[in-house]
Design an enzyme around this catalytic site. Structure first.
Site, mmCIF file in Angstrom:
data_model
loop_
_atom_site.group_PDB
_atom_site.id
_atom_site.type_symbol
_atom_site.label_atom_id
_atom_site.label_comp_id
_atom_site.label_asym_id
_atom_site.label_seq_id
_atom_site.Cartn_x
_atom_site.Cartn_y
_atom_site.Cartn_z
ATOM 1 N N ASP A 197 1.742 12.174 3.458
ATOM 2 C CA ASP A 197 0.754 11.862 2.421
ATOM 3 C C ASP A 197 0.586 10.359 2.195
ATOM 4 O OD1 ASP A 197 0.318 14.620 1.967
ATOM 5 O OD2 ASP A 197 2.074 14.687 0.654
ATOM 6 N N ARG A 198 0.884 9.577 3.206
ATOM 7 C CA ARG A 198 0.746 8.123 3.169
ATOM 8 C C ARG A 198 1.669 7.459 2.142
ATOM 9 N NH1 ARG A 198 -1.094 9.452 7.257
ATOM 10 N NH2 ARG A 198 -3.057 8.784 8.225
ATOM 11 N N LEU A 199 2.686 8.171 1.671
ATOM 12 C CA LEU A 199 3.671 7.584 0.763
ATOM 13 C C LEU A 199 4.835 7.042 1.598
ATOM 14 C CD1 LEU A 199 3.626 10.183 -2.163
ATOM 15 C CD2 LEU A 199 2.476 7.966 -2.022
#
Length: 221
Positions: A197-199
């Site tokens: 999730d692009r975290l």
């Protein structure tokens, strides 16, 4: 026949990262140690070019330039690579002795960014490395006026043949004065680990020159 499976637009190309994590407990006091651990893992994973790195420079007018070079050594002093001293990157570094390096190991979903001051390494060390290279690479370093405009490939081939004949009975070849190594002495190193999730996980080391140690911060992805 009409293509029923068209390539999606660039804006729709994406990948979810999930292979590894990076937590503060995974960090070492010295970022060079962590880099060596990551590099060892990349080498053991048999990636295509684990030592390939982007070298970014800037000229006296502030215009940036970047290209891929190969890491040839890493130690507590910094990161080492070799090139032609008459090339565009060498001219940039002569005027502005600060560079950035980027390693990207897509198979491991990892990236390392390095910012530092660059300086030439002693000629004796450059010569030792130069003479350890394959003979063809030695000849190429003599024959190529790197970054200069040339009329065609034939010019390179003729220059290579001439150098081969000149040093026919010489092995290894002497190191050209226009060729040698650089050492990037880092003042900042960032480790990036892809996450879902692009975290992503990001940690940055900053060198404290007065205390001769490193501080660390977690950065937002």
């Amino acid at each position: 026949m009409e293509n029923t499976n068209p390539v999606p637009p660039i804006s729709e190309h994406r990948k979810n990262y999930h292979l590894h994590t990076l937590d503060i407990s995974d960090l070492t006091k010295d970022p060079i140690v962590l880099f060596e651990n990551w590099m060892t893992y990349a080498l053991e994973s048999e990636l295509a070019e684990p030592t390939a790195m982007t070298l970014a420079t800037v000229n006296a007018e502030g215009k940036p330039s970047a290209r891929i070079v190969l890491l040839k050594g890493v130690s507590s002093e910094g990161f080492e690579f070799y090139t032609n001293y008459q090339s565009r990157k060498a001219k940039d570094m002569e005027m502005v002795p600060f560079v950035s390096l980027v390693f990207f190991w897509k198979e491991l979903e990892r990236q390392v960014r390095v910012e530092g001051r660059v300086e030439k390494i002693p000629f004796e060390k450059s010569q030792t490395y130069f003479q350890s290279r394959p003979r063809g690479s030695q000849i190429g370093a003599w024959a190529s006026p790197q970054s200069e405009v040339i009329p065609d490939r034939q010019m390179l081939e003729e220059a290579s043949t001439a150098i081969s004949q000149q040093f026919e009975n010489v092995d290894p070849l002497p190191c050209p004065e226009h060729w040698g190594g650089y050492l990037v002495q880092p003042f900042a190193i960032e480790f990036w680990q892809g996450r879902s999730d692009r975290l992503h996980d990001r940690f940055r080391y900053i060198r404290n020159e007065k205390e001769a140690n490193w501080s660390t911060d977690r950065l937002a992805p």
